[in-house]
Design an enzyme around this catalytic site. Structure first.
Site, PDB file in Angstrom:
ATOM      1  N   ARG A   9       0.809  -1.240   0.004  1.00 56.97           N
ATOM      2  CA  ARG A   9      -0.198   0.089   0.122  1.00 56.97           C
ATOM      3  C   ARG A   9       0.809   1.153  -0.018  1.00 56.97           C
ATOM      4  NH1 ARG A   9      -3.013  -3.831   1.415  1.00 56.97           N
ATOM      5  NH2 ARG A   9      -1.296  -4.590   2.438  1.00 56.97           N
ATOM      6  N   THR A  10       1.845   1.286   0.881  1.00 57.30           N
ATOM      7  CA  THR A  10       2.310   2.519   0.956  1.00 57.30           C
ATOM      8  C   THR A  10       3.447   3.098  -0.284  1.00 57.30           C
ATOM      9  OG1 THR A  10       2.752   2.295   3.435  1.00 57.30           O
ATOM     10  CG2 THR A  10       4.309   3.963   2.364  1.00 57.30           C
ATOM     11  N   LYS A  42      26.054  -2.677  -2.886  1.00 59.20           N
ATOM     12  CA  LYS A  42      27.593  -2.932  -3.135  1.00 59.20           C
ATOM     13  C   LYS A  42      28.033  -1.928  -1.553  1.00 59.20           C
ATOM     14  CE  LYS A  42      27.092  -1.971  -7.972  1.00 59.20           C
ATOM     15  NZ  LYS A  42      27.430  -0.922  -9.223  1.00 59.20           N
ATOM     16  N   ARG A  49      11.521   3.970   2.879  1.00 61.47           N
ATOM     17  CA  ARG A  49      11.148   2.918   4.158  1.00 61.47           C
ATOM     18  C   ARG A  49      12.327   2.307   4.132  1.00 61.47           C
ATOM     19  NH1 ARG A  49       5.884  -1.148   4.146  1.00 61.47           N
ATOM     20  NH2 ARG A  49       5.216   0.729   4.816  1.00 61.47           N
ATOM     21  N   HIS A  57       5.547   5.914  11.440  1.00 58.51           N
ATOM     22  CA  HIS A  57       5.117   5.764   9.810  1.00 58.51           C
ATOM     23  C   HIS A  57       4.096   7.001   9.788  1.00 58.51           C
ATOM     24  CE1 HIS A  57       3.649   4.323   6.313  1.00 58.51           C
ATOM     25  NE2 HIS A  57       3.343   3.001   6.616  1.00 58.51           N
TER      26      HIS A  57
HETATM   27  C1  NCD Z   1       2.452  -1.206   8.122  1.00 60.93           C
HETATM   28  C2  NCD Z   1       3.609  -0.975   8.080  1.00 60.93           C
HETATM   29  O1  NCD Z   1       4.328  -1.291   6.951  1.00 60.93           O
HETATM   30  O2  NCD Z   1       4.110  -0.610   8.989  1.00 60.93           O
HETATM   31  N1  NCD Z   1       1.618  -1.273   6.647  1.00 60.93           N
HETATM   32  C3  NCD Z   1       1.343  -0.341   5.991  1.00 60.93           C
HETATM   33  O3  NCD Z   1       2.253   0.660   5.702  1.00 60.93           O
HETATM   34  N2  NCD Z   1       0.154  -0.061   5.489  1.00 60.93           N
HETATM   35  C4  NCD Z   1       1.561  -2.122   8.824  1.00 60.93           C
HETATM   36  C5  NCD Z   1       2.274  -3.517   8.814  1.00 60.93           C
HETATM   37  O4  NCD Z   1       3.248  -3.997   8.015  1.00 60.93           O
HETATM   38  O5  NCD Z   1       1.714  -4.326   9.546  1.00 60.93           O
END
Ligand code: NCD
Length: 307
Positions: free
Chosen positions: A54-55, A83, A104, A132
């Site tokens: 999703r993100t 590397k 991320r 997040h």
């Molecule tokens: C979450 C995350 O990556 O922290 N997912 C997300 O971004 N929608 C929650 C999770 O991974 O459980």
């Protein structure tokens, strides 16, 4: 003024700025066609050192729907990271190619380091078990759209409150709005980190309680925020197996809840919400995923100074 800002922690955004972003997201939802060329000529870099559906895809879809382009990687081993390149050098390079970067990373604080070396805005898309902030924007937009307010709410956070970065950012943010209360539902091993309890809840005098069962909390809640037990953050598999199915939301438990309570989940779900609950109109987690794209469109526009 949001132009050029980094969004690493939810506290990087003032309440006014949060409002600005949510209002713009509402405008985009109302008239998406107005924005199809808003980011023409701009490039977003998506740097994903950890898995994501999703993100990453909602950021990419957001930029595409604004007319911009996307570069990046979702498999760090295919880039110079393999590397041994440092985050500082990677971001310095990416900043030559893109106008905004989304990162991320499994290490807490990595996007903060990147921001220090970056000439373009850096957005934290999840750093380890820490924060997040854009999931929180998603959650706020969903709550505002369905409940009509962000204050005077009783929020139940359930599951892995220790490693779940989405709940850390959500608690940090919702505790800034008036008269919100929290019920923290977790096993002892997965309680919220002490810095959230002390620095956020206790320091701001926020009403909260910690309980071990969902049944103790259900009838009080306006929002139930379910989370997945974060397997990848455990030191050993046995601990994960022991804790993974502690809470499972099903129709029986939903009977205990208010008629207008909403169920949120950042997704992915593993086992913590039975599929039968998906048909309950209070289950809004897939709508939430959709709101995530719109709020990220708004965030991109604001950080680029286009709106
Ligand atoms: C979450 C995350 O990556 O922290 N997912 C997300 O971004 N929608 C929650 C999770 O991974 O459980």
């Amino acid at each position: 003024m949001l132009k050029g800002k980094n969004v690493i922690d939810p506290m990087d955004l003032s309440l006014e700025e949060l409002d600005e972003i949510l209002n713009l997201a509402d405008e985009i939802i109302a008239e998406p066609n107005k924005f199809t060329h808003a980011c023409d000529g701009n490039v977003l870099a998506a740097l994903f050192y950890e898995p994501s559906t999703r993100t990453r895809l909602s950021f990419e879809a957001a930029m595409c729907r604004l007319g911009g382009k996307v570069i990046g990687f979702s498999e760090p081993n295919a880039s110079s990271v393999a590397k041994g390149e440092s985050i500082a050098d990677t971001i310095r390079t990416i900043a030559c190619y893109a106008d905004v970067a989304v990162m991320r990373h499994p290490k807490e604080g990595a996007p903060r380091v990147a921001a220090q070396y970056s000439d373009i805005p850096v957005i934290n898309a999840g750093d380890g078990g820490h924060q997040h902030p854009t999931q929180t924007l998603t959650d706020l937009l969903t709550i505002r759209a369905t409940m009509g307010r962000l204050d005077n709410l009783t929020i139940g956070c359930c599951g892995d409150l220790k490693f779940g970065r989405t709940v850390h950012s959500l608690i940090k943010t919702l505790s800034r709005y008036e008269n919100n209360k929290f019920i923290l539902i977790s096993p002892e091993e997965l309680e919220i980190p002490e810095y959230i309890r002390r620095e956020v809840l206790e320091k701001r005098n926020i009403e909260f309680k910690q309980v071990r069962t969902m049944e103790e909390a259900m009838d009080e809640l306006d929002i139930l925020y379910m989370t997945r037990v974060q397997r990848e953050r455990f030191f050993n598999e046995e601990d994960y197996i022991k804790l993974k199915d502690t809470y499972i939301l099903d129709n029986e438990k939903m009977k205990l809840a208010k008629k207008d309570m909403i169920v949120l989940h950042p997704l992915p779900r593993v086992n913590e919400i039975s599929y039968e609950v998906d048909n309950d109109q209070r289950a809004v987690y897939f709508k939430q995923a959709k709101y995530g794209m719109f709020v990220r469109m708004a965030l991109i526009l604001k950080l680029l100074g286009i709106y």
